[in-house]
Design a protein around this motif. Structure first.
Motif, PDB file in Angstrom:
ATOM      1  N   GLU B  12       6.116  55.330  16.465  1.00 15.99           N
ATOM      2  CA  GLU B  12       6.078  54.269  17.361  1.00 15.99           C
ATOM      3  C   GLU B  12       6.621  53.094  16.230  1.00 15.99           C
ATOM      4  O   GLU B  12       7.470  52.208  16.692  1.00 15.99           O
ATOM      5  CB  GLU B  12       4.876  54.031  17.894  1.00 15.99           C
ATOM      6  N   ARG B  15      10.185  53.491  15.751  1.00 14.89           N
ATOM      7  CA  ARG B  15      10.907  53.232  16.925  1.00 14.89           C
ATOM      8  C   ARG B  15      11.082  51.416  17.053  1.00 14.89           C
ATOM      9  O   ARG B  15      12.114  51.104  17.271  1.00 14.89           O
ATOM     10  CB  ARG B  15      10.425  53.729  18.252  1.00 14.89           C
ATOM     11  N   ARG B  16       9.960  50.783  17.017  1.00 12.56           N
ATOM     12  CA  ARG B  16      10.052  49.552  17.248  1.00 12.56           C
ATOM     13  C   ARG B  16      11.010  49.024  16.022  1.00 12.56           C
ATOM     14  O   ARG B  16      11.529  48.002  16.416  1.00 12.56           O
ATOM     15  CB  ARG B  16       8.694  48.851  17.109  1.00 12.56           C
ATOM     16  N   CYS B  19      14.704  49.524  16.928  1.00 20.68           N
ATOM     17  CA  CYS B  19      15.126  49.085  18.303  1.00 20.68           C
ATOM     18  C   CYS B  19      14.723  47.685  18.880  1.00 20.68           C
ATOM     19  O   CYS B  19      15.415  47.130  19.563  1.00 20.68           O
ATOM     20  CB  CYS B  19      14.261  50.184  19.182  1.00 20.68           C
ATOM     21  N   ASP B  20      13.800  47.039  17.998  1.00 22.68           N
ATOM     22  CA  ASP B  20      13.514  45.870  18.374  1.00 22.68           C
ATOM     23  C   ASP B  20      12.998  44.873  17.200  1.00 22.68           C
ATOM     24  O   ASP B  20      12.365  45.071  16.546  1.00 22.68           O
ATOM     25  CB  ASP B  20      12.133  45.992  19.196  1.00 22.68           C
ATOM     26  N   ARG B  57      16.637  46.536  22.665  1.00 21.81           N
ATOM     27  CA  ARG B  57      15.214  46.614  23.158  1.00 21.81           C
ATOM     28  C   ARG B  57      15.119  47.392  24.393  1.00 21.81           C
ATOM     29  O   ARG B  57      14.175  48.167  24.700  1.00 21.81           O
ATOM     30  CB  ARG B  57      14.833  45.048  23.392  1.00 21.81           C
ATOM     31  N   LYS B  59      17.049  49.602  25.913  1.00 25.84           N
ATOM     32  CA  LYS B  59      17.367  50.972  26.105  1.00 25.84           C
ATOM     33  C   LYS B  59      16.533  51.715  24.903  1.00 25.84           C
ATOM     34  O   LYS B  59      16.544  53.000  24.856  1.00 25.84           O
ATOM     35  CB  LYS B  59      18.779  51.313  25.653  1.00 25.84           C
ATOM     36  N   SER B  60      15.941  51.026  24.024  1.00 25.73           N
ATOM     37  CA  SER B  60      15.098  51.609  23.233  1.00 25.73           C
ATOM     38  C   SER B  60      15.982  52.520  22.169  1.00 25.73           C
ATOM     39  O   SER B  60      15.606  53.735  21.973  1.00 25.73           O
ATOM     40  CB  SER B  60      13.975  52.613  23.760  1.00 25.73           C
ATOM     41  N   TYR B 101      16.272  57.783  16.902  1.00 24.24           N
ATOM     42  CA  TYR B 101      15.671  56.231  16.861  1.00 24.24           C
ATOM     43  C   TYR B 101      16.432  56.009  15.174  1.00 24.24           C
ATOM     44  O   TYR B 101      16.574  54.943  14.680  1.00 24.24           O
ATOM     45  CB  TYR B 101      14.337  56.039  16.650  1.00 24.24           C
TER      46      TYR B 101
END
Lengths: 190, 295
Positions: B12, B15-16, B19-20, B57, B59-60, B101
């Motif tokens: 996670e 991923r964050r 993507c963010d 963000r 669409k991740s 990712y």
């Protein structure tokens, strides 16, 4: 302005540095390994005449047997400078899409063969993946690995800024020249 | 510690991070957008950047396809099992690559073969440090190749720049580095700088500067002033977003200093692109995330 591949030489020669345009049709990714391969006399497995090569190593995954583009922004173009002029000539390219701009040899090849450098926004992998409507094919996937393969993308309104044109103008050399002058002033003042 | 939970927490985190963008980076970019003139390619570039941040963000999916070097900075209790942590981190990275990712981004330097998993000698990178708490703080930076390629190390004195072994000399190096990078490192960028150290630790320390937020203030007043000065001058170079020309060339300048040998004076500069992917979390004894950092 929207340009659809194959793009004519006339259209390309009407473009000028600073213009924002959109490309629809076919673009082909190709970066370090592909340029080196072609420069060394290797064959190009697909006809790119009238379209653009895209300096990009995308994230592509297979979902239910179909290739899906997850991210597809440009990579730095200057690494291809030793090869680009020959590749433009050999493949009959009308556009080179990338980021960061290229050098004198490429600028000269653009003038001679009717090609422009199309600057995509670096890092904008989602905006650019969003305009890829289909993965038509892939070449050299095994040989070069996924980021270095030739991915044939169908694109719709792929946004770029013309930063090198057929008239010998390069936004990159202009900005570099201006910033060099400014740098000298600043350094002299420290 | 529960290995599965730790793996899931690290996945996670990856991923964050990919993507963010962290809020301090996004708000600094928003201010940059407001500064650029209407109708310019600089403004256009930053508009696309913002559209991209929002889309990633939503669409991740990765902000940038070059998901870069994977740099873990781990501060844990004295009994942290670093081998077990690496194993969990490697598994998370492999899973993140399968999920898209992370790009398949780790290439054998001798054969040119891509491992396909992001695992291999030197990838990912783990830095371990001992902290005073029972929890583990994990910070992750993803740093793309375009910006890594414009990093540079100067050895002072430097005759070409007229840069001596002092802060004025350092300032000249920093401006020269920004000039040399032009738009190639995906400007507007952030400088991470180390004054001193040896060649290896200098670059390592320059990268550690990216663990700071853009809004923080350097606790060393001399360095704080230098950071402000470099920001002002670098942004007067006019290189602008993507090197299109414009007002914002740098989003931040973060400087650290280490002792040096009497014979050496290195200035090590890492350049971070606008897609400044940095996230962190605190992991408790269960392996689960108890708190997110940089939020």
């Amino acid at each position: 302005m929207i340009m659809t591949t194959p793009i004519s030489e006339e259209v390309i020669r009407s473009l000028h540095v600073g213009q924002v345009v959109e490309v629809s049709g076919s673009v082909f990714t190709g970066r370090d390994s592909v340029h080196r391969h072609l420069y060394d006399g290797g064959k190009c497995p697909v006809d790119m005449r009238g379209s653009a090569i895209y300096h990009c190593g995308p994230v592509v995954v297979k979902e239910n047997g179909v290739w899906v583009v997850k991210a597809a922004g440009p990579t730095t173009s200057i690494r291809e400078e030793p090869y680009q002029a020959d590749v433009i000539r050999m493949l009959g390219l009308r556009g080179v899409i990338g980021k960061g701009g290229m050098g004198k040899q490429t600028l000269e090849a653009c003038r001679e063969h009717g090609c422009v450098y199309m600057h995509a926004i670096g890092g904008a992998a989602q905006v650019l993946a969003d305009v890829v409507t289909e993965v038509k094919d892939v070449y050299f996937l095994e040989k070069f690995g996924s980021p270095e393969a030739i991915w044939h993308f169908a694109v719709e309104r792929f946004p770029v800024v013309i930063t090198m044109d057929t008239h010998g103008n390069s936004l990159h050399s202009d900005v570099e020249g201006d910033s060099q002058k400014k740098l000298q002033e600043l350094i002299a003042g420290i | 510690m529960n290995t599965k939970s730790l793996q899931a927490s690290l996945l996670e985190l990856v991923r964050r991070t990919s993507c963010d963008l962290p809020p301090d980076v996004e708000s600094t970019l928003r201010r940059a957008l407001a500064r650029e003139q209407k109708g310019t390619t600089a403004k256009y570039a930053l508009e696309v950047v913002h559209k991209n941040i929002a889309l990633a963000r939503e669409k991740s999916l990765p902000i940038c396809q070059d998901t870069g070097s994977i740099l873990f900075y781990v501060t844990g209790p004295k009994d942290l099992d670093s081998r077990a942590f690496r194993k969990a981190g490697d598994a998370a990275v492999k899973a993140a690559t399968e999920l898209g990712y992370l790009r398949q981004n780790s290439v054998d330097s001798l054969t040119g073969k891509n491992s396909g998993t992001n695992l291999g000698p030197g990838s990912p990178v783990y830095h371990f440090e001992q902290g005073s708490k029972r929890t583990i703080a994990v910070r992750l930076i993803l740093k793309g190749g375009g910006c890594e390629n414009v990093g540079i190390q100067y050895a002072l004195p430097n005759g070409a720049l007229g840069a001596g072994r002092d802060l004025a000399g350092v300032e000249k190096c920093l401006l020269d580095a920004v000039y040399k990078a032009q738009g190639k490192g995906c400007a507007p960028g952030i400088l991470g700088v180390c004054i001193g150290g040896d060649r290896a630790i200098g670059f390592a320390h320059s990268k550690e500067q990216f663990l700071r937020t853009l809004e923080d203030k350097n606790p060393n007043p001399t360095l704080a002033k230098l950071e402000t000065r470099v920001m002002k001058k670098a942004n007067a170079l006019g290189i602008g977003p993507m090197g299109f020309g414009g007002k914002t060339t740098l989003l931040g300048c973060k400087i650290g200093a280490l002792n040096r040998l009497p014979a050496s004076f290195f200035v090590s500069i890492s350049y971070m692109c606008w897609a400044y992917r940095r996230r962190g979390c605190v992991i408790g004894g269960s392996g689960k995330v108890s708190r997110w950092l940089y939020t």
